[in-house]
Design an enzyme around this catalytic site. Structure first.
Site, PDB file in Angstrom:
ATOM      1  N   TYR A 268       0.821  -1.209   0.000  1.00  0.00           N
ATOM      2  CA  TYR A 268       0.000   0.000   0.000  1.00  0.00           C
ATOM      3  C   TYR A 268       0.855   1.259   0.000  1.00  0.00           C
ATOM      4  CZ  TYR A 268      -4.678  -1.916   0.800  1.00  0.00           C
ATOM      5  OH  TYR A 268      -5.893  -2.533   0.670  1.00  0.00           O
TER       6      TYR A 268
ATOM      7  N   ASP B 251      -3.350 -18.224   0.576  1.00  0.00           N
ATOM      8  CA  ASP B 251      -4.362 -18.892  -0.261  1.00  0.00           C
ATOM      9  C   ASP B 251      -5.086 -19.961   0.558  1.00  0.00           C
ATOM     10  OD1 ASP B 251      -1.915 -20.221  -0.187  1.00  0.00           O
ATOM     11  OD2 ASP B 251      -2.001 -20.941  -2.255  1.00  0.00           O
TER      12      ASP B 251
ATOM     13  N   ASP C 147     -12.301  -8.785   4.661  1.00  0.00           N
ATOM     14  CA  ASP C 147     -13.590  -8.752   3.965  1.00  0.00           C
ATOM     15  C   ASP C 147     -14.222 -10.137   3.978  1.00  0.00           C
ATOM     16  OD1 ASP C 147     -13.435  -6.066   3.282  1.00  0.00           O
ATOM     17  OD2 ASP C 147     -14.091  -6.416   1.215  1.00  0.00           O
TER      18      ASP C 147
HETATM   19  C1  IPM Z   1     -10.380  -1.027   3.917  1.00  0.00           C
HETATM   20  C2  IPM Z   1     -10.616  -0.474   2.547  1.00  0.00           C
HETATM   21  C3  IPM Z   1      -9.438   0.431   2.195  1.00  0.00           C
HETATM   22  C4  IPM Z   1      -8.190  -0.422   2.174  1.00  0.00           C
HETATM   23  C5  IPM Z   1      -9.593   1.206   0.880  1.00  0.00           C
HETATM   24  C6  IPM Z   1     -10.874   1.988   0.854  1.00  0.00           C
HETATM   25  C7  IPM Z   1      -8.401   2.070   0.615  1.00  0.00           C
HETATM   26  O1  IPM Z   1     -10.788  -1.490   1.617  1.00  0.00           O
HETATM   27  O2  IPM Z   1     -10.311  -0.246   4.869  1.00  0.00           O
HETATM   28  O3  IPM Z   1     -10.270  -2.243   4.035  1.00  0.00           O
HETATM   29  O4  IPM Z   1      -7.895  -1.058   1.163  1.00  0.00           O
HETATM   30  O5  IPM Z   1      -7.504  -0.453   3.190  1.00  0.00           O
HETATM   31 MG    MG Z   2     -10.850  -3.412   2.464  1.00  0.00          MG
END
Ligand code: IPM
Ligand code: MG
Length: 355
Positions: A142, A221, A249
């Site tokens: 990132y 994975d 997620d």
């Molecule tokens: C999260 C989101 C962010 C990330 C995005 C919106 C930049 O997906 O907080 O998980 O990737 O960290």
């Molecule tokens: Mg995210």
């Protein structure tokens, strides 16, 4: 206690869910005798519209001078055409790195009353889901060097970590595990990536000082598969920035309660940023249907981690639990045909259960 809190409502449903969380926070402060001073900060799309940039220096400074930051959500299709370095998401990244918040805590828990909403078969979730993902938040791909070749025909992003960056979050993983089931799983891709091999070496070295914590390792994975095959095997998952983005997620989705899950981002001190796991949901913005619970529970995390107010944090969590068991449901968690409440009514139902 006196608290200074920066509110960053952001975009989409952000303002309406933050509003409910603030009502709950105010009532909690009233019951327990605390004083709160708020400052409102623009960040994300709303800041692009007003000032042409996702995060102004003044906005970051306001957050830096607060004790804690409560964020709604940023982004939306409205800003899809904006170039990469000026997108609303940049505000989030700027806040995370500007505030030094290298540890992102994302609990994924299943509420027994809502377990029907999990996309997993009931026998898979029978023994419950209670996972704490600790995602490294200010390093890795990132924030690594990125770019394009001059002819525009190739592009690159780099993932790099130092031992110091790994150690400081690994410490939090071991400490958190001690307060939970005493089990840390480091998720990496050490069969391919050199940075992952550094994670393994560093974390296994540290593990020697935590003989009471079980430490194991899993390739990312496989971890994504294990999360849907047998989520109960996990306690604390420790991982780098992008793997944590993806796995968190997945972990929140399998609980079926993404509208219920809070998160905390912390650094070395007590200042933290708290936000729901879900996004800005522009399709339902302004309609009073969003579920404010994740933001309300983020306030509980704030009281616990930034202010060490455990009793107050529990009070909010208990109020949420009691609203759920009394059948209070926003549209996202209501069953087909079941009665549901709006954003503000959900806030009120939680608020009146605070003791
Ligand atoms: C999260 C989101 C962010 C990330 C995005 C919106 C930049 O997906 O907080 O998980 O990737 O960290
Ligand atoms: Mg995210």
């Amino acid at each position: 206690m006196d608290m200074h809190i920066a509110l960053v409502p952001g975009d989409g449903i952000g303002p309406e869910i933050v509003r409910e969380a603030v009502r709950v926070l105010d009532r909690t402060a009233e019951i327990y005798g605390h004083r709160i001073e708020y400052s409102e900060v623009d960040a994300g799309g709303v800041s692009i519209d007003k000032y042409g940039v996702p995060l102004r220096k003044e906005a970051l400074e306001e957050c830096l001078s607060s004790d804690a930051v409560l964020l709604g959500a940023v982004g939306g299709p409205k800003w899809d055409g904006v170039p990469g370095d000026k997108r609303p998401e940049k505000a989030l990244l700027g806040l995370r790195s500007g505030l030094g918040l290298y540890t992102n805590m994302r609990p994924a828990v299943i509420y027994p009353e809502l377990s029907d909403a999990s996309p997993l078969k009931s026998e898979i979730i029978a023994s419950g889901i209670d996972i704490l993902i600790l995602r490294e938040l200010t390093g890795g791909i990132y924030f690594g060097e990125r770019g394009r070749s001059e002819d525009g025909e190739s592009a690159y992003d780099t993932m790099s970590y130092s031992k110091a960056e790994i150690r400081r979050i690994a410490l939090k993983a071991f400490e958190s595990a001690r307060l939970r089931e005493g089990h840390v799983t480091l998720v990496d891709k050490a069969n391919v990536l050199e940075s992952s091999r550094l994670w393994r070496e560093t974390v296994s070295e540290m593990g020697k000082s935590y003989p009471d914590v079980t430490l194991d390792y899993m390739y990312v994975d496989n971890a994504s598969m294990q999360l849907v095959r047998n989520p109960s095997q996990f306690d604390v998952i420790l991982t780098e920035n992008m793997f944590g983005d993806i796995l968190s997620d997945e972990a929140s989705m399998i609980t079926g309660s993404i509208g219920m899950l809070p998160s905390a981002s912390l650094g070395d001190g007590t200042r933290g940023m708290y936000e729901p796991i879900h996004g800005s949901a522009p399709d339902i913005a302004g309609k009073n249907v969003a579920n404010p619970t994740a933001t309300i529970l983020s306030v509980a995390m704030m009281l616990r981690y930034s202010f060490s107010l455990e009793k107050e944090a529990r009070a909010i969590e208990n109020a949420v639990k009691s609203a759920i068991s009394d059948g209070v449901r926003t549209a996202d968690i209501a069953k087909k045909g079941e009665d549901h409440v709006g954003t503000d009514e959900c806030g009120s139902e939680i608020l009146r259960r605070l003791v």
